[in-house]
Scaffold this motif. Sequence first.
Motif, short mmCIF file in Angstrom:
data_model
loop_
_atom_site.label_atom_id
_atom_site.label_comp_id
_atom_site.label_asym_id
_atom_site.label_seq_id
_atom_site.Cartn_x
_atom_site.Cartn_y
_atom_site.Cartn_z
N PHE A 58 18.17 63.54 44.30
CA PHE A 58 17.24 62.78 45.12
C PHE A 58 17.96 61.50 45.51
O PHE A 58 18.15 60.61 44.70
CB PHE A 58 15.97 62.44 44.34
CG PHE A 58 15.11 63.63 44.08
CD1 PHE A 58 14.21 64.05 45.04
CD2 PHE A 58 15.20 64.33 42.90
CE1 PHE A 58 13.41 65.15 44.82
CE2 PHE A 58 14.42 65.45 42.67
CZ PHE A 58 13.52 65.85 43.63
N GLY B 126 13.21 61.23 47.70
CA GLY B 126 12.43 60.97 46.50
C GLY B 126 11.33 59.96 46.72
O GLY B 126 11.20 59.37 47.78
N GLN C 109 10.59 61.98 39.94
CA GLN C 109 10.08 62.39 41.25
C GLN C 109 8.87 63.27 41.10
O GLN C 109 8.69 63.93 40.07
CB GLN C 109 11.16 63.14 42.04
CG GLN C 109 12.46 62.40 42.22
CD GLN C 109 12.31 61.14 43.05
OE1 GLN C 109 11.33 60.96 43.76
NE2 GLN C 109 13.28 60.24 42.95
#
Lengths: 165, 305, 291, 298
Positions: free
Chosen positions: C129, C211, D74
């Motif tokens: 990410f 992200g 995330q």
Amino acid sequence: MDTYLNLPEEKDSDIVAKDVNIYYGKQQAIANCNANFPRHQITALIGPSGSGKSTFLHSINRMNDGIARVEGELVYQGQNLLDPKVNVYNLRHQIGMLFQKPMPFAKSIYENLALPLREAGNHNQADIAKRIDRVLKMVDLQHEIGKDLNKSALHYQVGSNSGFV
Amino acid sequence: MNKQLFNSSKEIRQDKLGRLLVYSALTVVLVLALAMLYFIFSKGIATFTQNHINFWDFLTRSNWNTDNLQKPDLGAWALMVTSAETTLLAVLVTTPLALVIAIYIVVMSPKIGGRIVQPLTELLLGIPSVVYGFVGLTLLIPFLRNWAGGTGFGVLAASLVLALMILPTITSLAVEALNGVPQSYQTFAYSLGCTKWQVIVHVLLKISAPNLLVAVIFGVARAFGEALAVQMVIGNTVQLPLGLFTPAATLTSKLTTDMGNTIDDTLASNALWSLALLLLVMSLIFNLLAKLVLRRSQSRESISR
Amino acid sequence: MNRYRVNQIMTGILNGVTLLVVLFIAAFILYLLASGMTAINWRFLTTSSEVGLGIRDQLFNSLYLLLLTQLISLPIALGAAMALTLYVDKRSKFASFAQGLIQILSSLPSIIVGLFGFLILVLKFNLGFSIISGALALTFFNLPILTQSIAVSLQGVPDEVMQSGLALGISKWHTITKIILPEAMPGIWSGIVISAGRVFGEAATLIYTAGQSAPTLDYTNWNPLNPASPLNIFRPAETLAVHIWKVNTESLGQDAATVSRGTIVILILVVLLFNLVARYFSTTMRKKVGR
Amino acid sequence: MMGKRSAFLTGLTVIATAVTLTACGGQSGSKTASSDKALSGKVTAVGSTALQPLVEQAAKDFQAKNPNVTVNVQGGGSGTGLSQVAQGAVDIGNSDIFAESKPCVATDKITEHKVAVIGFAPVVNPDTKIKKLTMAQLQNIFAGKVINWKQVGGKDEKIVLVNRATGSGTRATFDDNVMKGKKSLKSQEQDSSGAVQKIVGSTPGAISYLAFSYLTKNLQAVALDGVAPTTANVLNNKWKIWSYEHMYTQKKASKAAVAFIKFMNSDHVQGDLVKKLGYISIKDMQVVKDAKGNVTNK
């Protein structure tokens, strides 16, 4: 329909067309054109609209490469112009062309005149300015647009186009 | 003999460089496009090859039930219909408005148009779809509820939100299309004594029609692919949208709602990729339709010339 | 009713409808601005979201990602658009194939582009990410749109311009870069701005690639390889649009609504600024170009 | 002769390369081994959006203590978390649900860690005048057997169902604990607590369910069978609608990941952070629930 434009002898001619056939796809635009264009003379092609005058002229300058198929020979100073090995840019440096419809570039008038010179390898600013000045004097437009050289060329399209294209 | 004609020159070198550059750029774009298509295609057909869902059932049924692995009941028909319906409604609402604005910008008042109207519409492009969704939720839905009863959620709410979202897309492209008509045509028409309205209808709209159509297709594409905003106001229920106020779900809203909750390579996940594949196929169909229209208009044009 | 009357009525309708739509859009934007204005203060703009509910880092991330995305996609889109409009024979099968492909790519829902980016960039190429994953995914999303809009602008330049350039013995490449491109520039600019707006507001593509977390950045550290440096392209980065999305969907507490409304205001103001700057460039350019 | 010699040389090169390679591998291995005290590395945690705020906050505190570790948290959804950790793509998969309840997750490759408990409450729009229901009534409402609030003692108003997306953790918890195998009526599905919060708060007659931490003033939380939806009632399972928050690691997890999970169960996180962010600490629970939903006393 065969086209013959036999004016002077071939040896006195700068450009000679031999059995030129031009096709747009399947459609034939020029059929068997043979013509001599004498040196030091102005030759006019006259014909009704759509008869192929522009098509023929374009092929002398190789402007319709990839658009039309040109068969036969166009001999310029002993060389066949249609030879694929011909460097079309060198050709165009030697044979100029003016279009029916003036098409100035979207730049200032000065730039319009300077760009081709620069592209041809002249990077001397003073020389370019001198040449432009001389050309304007030659066509007697110096007074009309001399002070507007930095304005967009497009604004002069309608009035005085024949002057500087 | 004019030997110089055969010499190479800097122009030839420049052209070689140019061709190399533009074709490599085009290759990048095409390879990327093909990679994505392949990716979606290979994932999308797994529903039929791995999970043995009947393709025809998938197209014609309207239930979405992936829990029961023995007898899954899966069909995208309702989703497809809803997608088509919301998009169509949105485009129907927006296109006339966008055209009017574009005409205003190009013909009526380029000054105000260029300084105020166009920037204002283009501002809409920068607002994230989530914001449209939430404004729809907090302003539009209560309004629809008070006006028409029911919950307010449904196809109409989604269409109206989409309509606002695609307004700038269609407008900008329509402005480009109208600007593409040479000024001389307008001047010429005025000189023949045409009124402004006549110039607009008979010159501008007529000549730019194919490009205007392309603008609308862009709008359709954007509306069709929009997910987040639609998801918030359409009510997310997989069923055939029988009325304007029926809560329903579109291909994209279903995809967005469920994607995070599925496991890779299971039926639930594969089925969602199949939806993505359907989206692709449908935009392919739009595209072909547009091409057909464009080609027809072009051939008509060339005949009339 | 004669045509003058028709003209009068129809132009009146045109003006009226435009006015209505403009008022509507203005009201919509003013509503968004007004409802979020109270959230905006210096602290909001200059602190990180973890410390003071601010959006400093998100703002920087958004701009940085936008810049990277346009840096990557602009040359490619420009080249591809040139190839499509000026090189490839427009009547050929290849041309319609390529155009169709790009058109389809541009209509892909952004969530699919995001998932593609996630599975390919984040996992397969192991970029994680990160900003670079996000920028590349945004490029995927941006390329077809930008290519198409640049192609439209290039098509707007009359074919005869190319002919004139070539007839002067200028190479095709220089005719394109020195004559056609400058002339198409105003159109290209507005294309860039429009795509920039969309990229700036894009959330679905980034949720899975750049992200949704914004590690606090150290703005005194300009070493692009340091994880705390704002320039590091391998750090995760939450943008304004993703922040709005996240705050709206999962965040807790009373502050969430305020933060989201405030963020929307900043987002709109930035996009407005873009438009103004771009419009300024575009009009000065158009004046110079003048066609 | 020559052939043999060149073969020998080739062999030597191959061995040398192999040695260099293993040396490289060994080096990185020894690096992590030697840094027991000064932990370093990168941990990526993906998945449940419901758990994300807690893990994010914990990650920040963890990084403050271990400056050489980068923890990257995330969202993406429980499904994403589970499948990515099972594939080895990420270090930690956050999930609202047991991996066993999702078919096709390679449960043998991952280890489960429970890090928190979340209680869920049915919520209604206050205008329904509903404050309490029985479990059976709630079930009937979601099954579509009760369609007007009048039928369960509320205002004369149509019931608007708002469900969570099929497959989401919250939906799974609700289906397991309330619907108990009964099919829910086809209805709206939303995939975020934020959206549900806004929709129920603004739609007259709406009902849905939310985690305790999302209950706000404009929503009416509903008591079931006389039990109020409070943390205290969850601890002893009087309030039945609750679930664990899980963090799954790979069987061979990295040192940093293991340390981070350990940190998640530390007193700092469980005693302080968990409560501050509206979750329920795993340590306070008096009962244990297994993947099949059987509850036993601790």
